[in-house]
Design a protein around this motif. Sequence first.
Motif, PDB file in Angstrom:
ATOM      1  N   HIS A   1       0.826  -1.214   0.000  1.00  0.00           N
ATOM      2  CA  HIS A   1       0.000   0.000   0.000  1.00  0.00           C
ATOM      3  C   HIS A   1       0.853   1.255   0.000  1.00  0.00           C
ATOM      4  O   HIS A   1       0.751   2.111  -0.867  1.00  0.00           O
TER       5      HIS A   1
ATOM      6  N   VAL B   1       1.535   4.173  -2.800  1.00  0.00           N
ATOM      7  CA  VAL B   1       1.311   5.595  -2.520  1.00  0.00           C
ATOM      8  C   VAL B   1       2.578   6.387  -2.865  1.00  0.00           C
ATOM      9  O   VAL B   1       2.520   7.430  -3.523  1.00  0.00           O
TER      10      VAL B   1
ATOM     11  N   ARG C   1       0.733  -7.719  -4.623  1.00  0.00           N
ATOM     12  CA  ARG C   1      -0.515  -7.586  -3.864  1.00  0.00           C
ATOM     13  C   ARG C   1      -1.621  -8.450  -4.472  1.00  0.00           C
ATOM     14  O   ARG C   1      -2.423  -9.041  -3.742  1.00  0.00           O
TER      15      ARG C   1
ATOM     16  N   VAL D   1     -11.370  -0.474  -3.790  1.00  0.00           N
ATOM     17  CA  VAL D   1     -10.088  -1.161  -3.957  1.00  0.00           C
ATOM     18  C   VAL D   1      -9.979  -1.786  -5.357  1.00  0.00           C
ATOM     19  O   VAL D   1      -8.966  -1.637  -6.041  1.00  0.00           O
TER      20      VAL D   1
ATOM     21  N   VAL E   1      -9.427   0.940  -7.874  1.00  0.00           N
ATOM     22  CA  VAL E   1      -8.048   1.445  -7.857  1.00  0.00           C
ATOM     23  C   VAL E   1      -7.107   0.447  -8.534  1.00  0.00           C
ATOM     24  O   VAL E   1      -6.263   0.828  -9.350  1.00  0.00           O
ATOM     25  N   TRP E   2      -7.273  -0.825  -8.230  1.00  0.00           N
ATOM     26  CA  TRP E   2      -6.385  -1.834  -8.830  1.00  0.00           C
ATOM     27  C   TRP E   2      -6.545  -1.887 -10.347  1.00  0.00           C
ATOM     28  O   TRP E   2      -5.564  -1.999 -11.081  1.00  0.00           O
TER      29      TRP E   2
ATOM     30  N   HIS F   1     -11.088   7.857  -2.087  1.00  0.00           N
ATOM     31  CA  HIS F   1     -10.552   6.860  -1.149  1.00  0.00           C
ATOM     32  C   HIS F   1     -10.168   7.523   0.179  1.00  0.00           C
ATOM     33  O   HIS F   1     -10.556   7.054   1.254  1.00  0.00           O
ATOM     34  N   ILE F   2      -9.432   8.633   0.084  1.00  0.00           N
ATOM     35  CA  ILE F   2      -8.996   9.300   1.314  1.00  0.00           C
ATOM     36  C   ILE F   2     -10.210   9.864   2.055  1.00  0.00           C
ATOM     37  O   ILE F   2     -10.310   9.772   3.283  1.00  0.00           O
TER      38      ILE F   2
ATOM     39  N   VAL G   1     -11.816   6.931   3.774  1.00  0.00           N
ATOM     40  CA  VAL G   1     -11.091   6.512   4.978  1.00  0.00           C
ATOM     41  C   VAL G   1     -11.365   7.503   6.117  1.00  0.00           C
ATOM     42  O   VAL G   1     -11.630   7.100   7.251  1.00  0.00           O
TER      43      VAL G   1
ATOM     44  N   THR H   1      -9.743   2.223  11.795  1.00  0.00           N
ATOM     45  CA  THR H   1      -9.787   2.141  10.337  1.00  0.00           C
ATOM     46  C   THR H   1      -8.467   2.621   9.749  1.00  0.00           C
ATOM     47  O   THR H   1      -7.895   2.002   8.865  1.00  0.00           O
ATOM     48  N   LEU H   2      -7.996   3.752  10.266  1.00  0.00           N
ATOM     49  CA  LEU H   2      -6.777   4.352   9.733  1.00  0.00           C
ATOM     50  C   LEU H   2      -5.540   3.694  10.323  1.00  0.00           C
ATOM     51  O   LEU H   2      -4.633   3.279   9.597  1.00  0.00           O
TER      52      LEU H   2
HETATM   53  C1  HEM Z   1      -1.841   7.291  -4.077  1.00  0.00           C
HETATM   54  C2  HEM Z   1      -2.660   7.209  -3.104  1.00  0.00           C
HETATM   55  C3  HEM Z   1      -3.320   5.931  -2.629  1.00  0.00           C
HETATM   56  C4  HEM Z   1      -3.659   4.786  -3.289  1.00  0.00           C
HETATM   57  C5  HEM Z   1      -3.426   4.462  -4.755  1.00  0.00           C
HETATM   58  C6  HEM Z   1      -4.264   3.899  -2.327  1.00  0.00           C
HETATM   59  C7  HEM Z   1      -4.749   2.640  -2.613  1.00  0.00           C
HETATM   60  C8  HEM Z   1      -5.266   1.777  -1.689  1.00  0.00           C
HETATM   61  C9  HEM Z   1      -5.607   0.407  -1.936  1.00  0.00           C
HETATM   62  C10 HEM Z   1      -5.433  -0.309  -3.278  1.00  0.00           C
HETATM   63  C11 HEM Z   1      -6.078  -0.115  -0.786  1.00  0.00           C
HETATM   64  C12 HEM Z   1      -6.485  -1.545  -0.553  1.00  0.00           C
HETATM   65  C13 HEM Z   1      -5.347  -2.169   0.234  1.00  0.00           C
HETATM   66  C14 HEM Z   1      -5.185  -3.644   0.040  1.00  0.00           C
HETATM   67  O1  HEM Z   1      -6.115  -4.413   0.319  1.00  0.00           O
HETATM   68  O2  HEM Z   1      -4.092  -4.046  -0.401  1.00  0.00           O
HETATM   69  C15 HEM Z   1      -6.046   0.914   0.205  1.00  0.00           C
HETATM   70  C16 HEM Z   1      -6.455   0.775   1.507  1.00  0.00           C
HETATM   71  C17 HEM Z   1      -6.314   1.738   2.495  1.00  0.00           C
HETATM   72  N1  HEM Z   1      -5.709   2.986   2.319  1.00  0.00           N
HETATM   73 FE1  HEM Z   1      -5.028   3.741   0.602  1.00  0.00          FE
HETATM   74  N2  HEM Z   1      -4.298   4.514  -1.105  1.00  0.00           N
HETATM   75  C18 HEM Z   1      -3.727   5.759  -1.252  1.00  0.00           C
HETATM   76  C19 HEM Z   1      -3.527   6.712  -0.293  1.00  0.00           C
HETATM   77  C20 HEM Z   1      -3.881   6.553   1.016  1.00  0.00           C
HETATM   78  C21 HEM Z   1      -3.657   7.535   2.043  1.00  0.00           C
HETATM   79  C22 HEM Z   1      -2.981   8.906   1.840  1.00  0.00           C
HETATM   80  C23 HEM Z   1      -4.161   7.014   3.196  1.00  0.00           C
HETATM   81  C24 HEM Z   1      -4.190   7.645   4.581  1.00  0.00           C
HETATM   82  C25 HEM Z   1      -4.915   8.673   4.836  1.00  0.00           C
HETATM   83  C26 HEM Z   1      -4.681   5.716   2.901  1.00  0.00           C
HETATM   84  C27 HEM Z   1      -5.262   4.877   3.816  1.00  0.00           C
HETATM   85  C28 HEM Z   1      -5.760   3.620   3.545  1.00  0.00           C
HETATM   86  C29 HEM Z   1      -6.415   2.788   4.531  1.00  0.00           C
HETATM   87  C30 HEM Z   1      -6.669   3.143   5.996  1.00  0.00           C
HETATM   88  C31 HEM Z   1      -6.771   1.616   3.857  1.00  0.00           C
HETATM   89  C32 HEM Z   1      -7.530   0.421   4.466  1.00  0.00           C
HETATM   90  C33 HEM Z   1      -8.969   0.675   4.198  1.00  0.00           C
HETATM   91  C34 HEM Z   1      -9.899  -0.337   4.842  1.00  0.00           C
HETATM   92  O3  HEM Z   1      -9.877  -0.463   6.071  1.00  0.00           O
HETATM   93  O4  HEM Z   1     -10.661  -0.969   4.100  1.00  0.00           O
HETATM   94  N3  HEM Z   1      -4.496   5.459   1.564  1.00  0.00           N
HETATM   95  N4  HEM Z   1      -5.548   2.060  -0.361  1.00  0.00           N
END
Ligand code: HEM
Lengths: 212, 169
Positions: free
Chosen positions: A19, A23, A54, A103, A106-107, A188-189, A192, A203-204
């Motif tokens: 993840h 990012v 992943r 998710v 995004v993928w 997404h953000i 969250v 969650t975060l």
């Molecule tokens: C380029 C920016 C981002 C992309 C492409 C992205 C993409 C993703 C993806 C694909 C997942 C699923 C994770 C998995 O199952 O492998 C995810 C989950 C998550 N991301 Fe991001 N993310 C980004 C930025 C952020 C940022 C900045 C934060 C923090 C504020 C964040 C917080 C989270 C959290 C907390 C989850 C888990 C969500 C849940 O509980 O279901 N992400 N993200």
Amino acid sequence: MEAPEVQTRRWDPIVKITHWGIVGVVICNALLVGDGSIAHIYAGYLLAALLALRLAWGLIGPASARFRSFPPSPMRAIKHIGDILAGRKEEHSSHNPLGALMVYAVWTCLSVIVATGVAMSGPPPSVEFPISTSILVSRDEHGEEEEGQHEEGERGHGGESGVGESEEALEELHEAAVNLLYLLVFLHIAGVAFEAARSGRRTLTAMLPGGK
Amino acid sequence: MKDRAISNIRRGDRHITTVAVIVVIQAIAAAFFLADAVVDISTGELSLHIFTEMLIAFALLAGIGLGAWQTAQMIEQARHDADALAVARGAASQLMDLRFRQWGLTDAEAEVALFSLKGFEVAEIARLRNVAEGTVRAQLTSIYAKSGVSSRHALLSLFFEDLIEIEHH
Ligand code: HEM
């Protein structure tokens, strides 16, 4: 008596590393390095590796990381919206149904970006050391084109000749997918943040290093 | 006194993280290698060089697959252990509550009994509860009398027996 301190971790290290790696790559390529630069291409391959790992992890990883635990289901997403409106809170051992849809979106988006990027750039360009950082991060290392520096996304490449039509189509698809990705990341953000406010900081923090 | 169960879990987590980092690095290496190898393999004639590249690609992918699979097993095992520990702790603390009530321990005695079962010495308990050591000793005597044992070990084995019996049902 003390609360049970041993709480099961939701996200394993592979999920977390991929993840935050993704990012990092997205930020790098969006803000730090020029389009088509050597650094951009290398970052793209890094993204390909993280994404592939992943996705493989979704098949062989532990339960909470598996696709099986968060199937893309609009029905469940709608039910989840109902839960939100009714103020019901459910614990999900993986992504919640809305998060799951996000998710997969995004993928898909990242896959299109990687595929079109690789198609345009070919294998990672070889780099002769020593090399200056400015060459690494400046636009279009493969030299040909680019007299009139094109401004972000728009059809600024007026006088290009060597670029075939398919290349152009790839580039447009690449850029469209990137713009869609920005939109998804924004949502997404926001999602969250909303979920963290609704059902707690976990969650975060669950996605942070050391968080459960 | 350190909580050994928790520190064991932490150690396991660190181990898992290390292995996970290595798997990620392997995956990154494989992506760059494969990108080159695929071009070579698709354009070149079959040569020793290409044959070697295919072999390396195969070894890399197999290594990643195996490493990832083992990491997943370790994570599942660790989660299973943590769950089992939580269940055991829940059961142990319920059982203690029950017994302490049955024996008619006062609140203060129940607390002292808990500390004692967790392995604290008289001096430590006195410091934690901000009372004289003599008070703690008197409370322990009363606890042993009410529970019908003569030492901390005997007290501990009362619970141990019960918990092991519970496991078998
Ligand atoms: C380029 C920016 C981002 C992309 C492409 C992205 C993409 C993703 C993806 C694909 C997942 C699923 C994770 C998995 O199952 O492998 C995810 C989950 C998550 N991301 Fe991001 N993310 C980004 C930025 C952020 C940022 C900045 C934060 C923090 C504020 C964040 C917080 C989270 C959290 C907390 C989850 C888990 C969500 C849940 O509980 O279901 N992400 N993200």
